[in-house]
Design an enzyme around this catalytic site. Structure first.
Site, PDB file in Angstrom:
ATOM      1  N   SER A  72      43.276  43.920  53.865  1.00  0.00           N
ATOM      2  CA  SER A  72      43.928  44.750  52.851  1.00  0.00           C
ATOM      3  C   SER A  72      42.964  45.327  51.820  1.00  0.00           C
ATOM      4  O   SER A  72      43.306  46.270  51.128  1.00  0.00           O
ATOM      5  CB  SER A  72      45.024  43.954  52.139  1.00  0.00           C
ATOM      6  OG  SER A  72      44.456  42.903  51.382  1.00  0.00           O
ATOM      7  N   HIS A 105      43.170  41.505  45.464  1.00  0.00           N
ATOM      8  CA  HIS A 105      43.542  42.908  45.311  1.00  0.00           C
ATOM      9  C   HIS A 105      43.012  43.467  44.003  1.00  0.00           C
ATOM     10  O   HIS A 105      42.631  42.726  43.106  1.00  0.00           O
ATOM     11  CB  HIS A 105      45.060  43.085  45.383  1.00  0.00           C
ATOM     12  CG  HIS A 105      45.585  43.031  46.788  1.00  0.00           C
ATOM     13  ND1 HIS A 105      46.932  43.027  47.063  1.00  0.00           N
ATOM     14  CD2 HIS A 105      44.964  42.966  47.985  1.00  0.00           C
ATOM     15  CE1 HIS A 105      47.108  42.972  48.375  1.00  0.00           C
ATOM     16  NE2 HIS A 105      45.917  42.932  48.951  1.00  0.00           N
ATOM     17  N   ASP A 128      51.644  45.864  44.931  1.00  0.00           N
ATOM     18  CA  ASP A 128      51.968  44.499  45.371  1.00  0.00           C
ATOM     19  C   ASP A 128      53.308  43.957  44.889  1.00  0.00           C
ATOM     20  O   ASP A 128      53.566  42.767  45.053  1.00  0.00           O
ATOM     21  CB  ASP A 128      50.866  43.538  44.902  1.00  0.00           C
ATOM     22  CG  ASP A 128      49.563  43.760  45.617  1.00  0.00           C
ATOM     23  OD1 ASP A 128      49.540  44.485  46.620  1.00  0.00           O
ATOM     24  OD2 ASP A 128      48.553  43.180  45.168  1.00  0.00           O
TER      25      ASP A 128
END
Length: 174
Positions: free
Chosen positions: A51, A90, A116
């Protein structure tokens, strides 16, 4: 190989077992010391998914720092979702509050289409910096974490590796 184990005197066997225990306890103390130094419950994490590509690849080993609580937009953080114990790496895309109000963050994977909010706990729209974030990424080593991924995906490999390490320490001659 096992016959060498039977040939050891009780005192030699005890010394080898204590040597193995010393190695394990030293690793544990180093981990805890690093946790205190970085103010992070998990100062080193492994990237488990794609990701964050191209910034980080699956298997990269990340070093975290959690001393500065003023996280900025663009900073890469690692957080745990409440109720789950899987660290997520992230980038911060939006920030709210700060100062006297609790700092709240919205994150997104570089390789993901959406933010998210679907990953957060039910009813949670943002991460609370002081509660949810484990730390900010300050460095990384590419692909070193693949060992950890292999050990978690193949549990028998973990048992085999620990057994091999124990035998190596016990059968080692000085």
């Amino acid at each position: 190989m096992f016959s060498a184990l039977g040939n050891l005197q009780p005192r030699q066997l005890a010394a080898q077992i204590l040597n193995f225990a010393l190695v394990l306890s030293t690793a544990f103390m180093l981990w805890k010391g690093l946790s205190v130094f970085t103010n992070s419950s998990s100062p080193i994490v492994v990237v488990l998914s794609g990701s964050m590509e191209p910034a980080f690849q699956r298997g990269d080993l990340l070093f975290l720092w959690n001393r500065g609580q003023e996280t900025q937009v663009g900073e890469i953080v690692v957080y745990n979702v409440r109720g789950k114990d899987i660290p997520i790496v992230h980038r911060v895309i939006r920030r709210f509050g700060g100062g006297s109000a609790p700092l709240q963050l919205l994150t997104k994977g570089d390789n993901n289409a959406a933010d998210d909010t679907e990953l957060y706990a039910r009813g949670q729209s943002y991460l609370v910096r002081s509660k949810d974030v484990i730390g900010s990424v300050v460095g990384y080593v590419p692909f070193v974490g693949y060992v950890t991924i292999l050990l978690s995906e193949y549990p028998w490999l973990k048992t085999a590796m620990l057994g091999f390490m124990a035998l190596t320490v016990v059968l080692q001659r000085e």
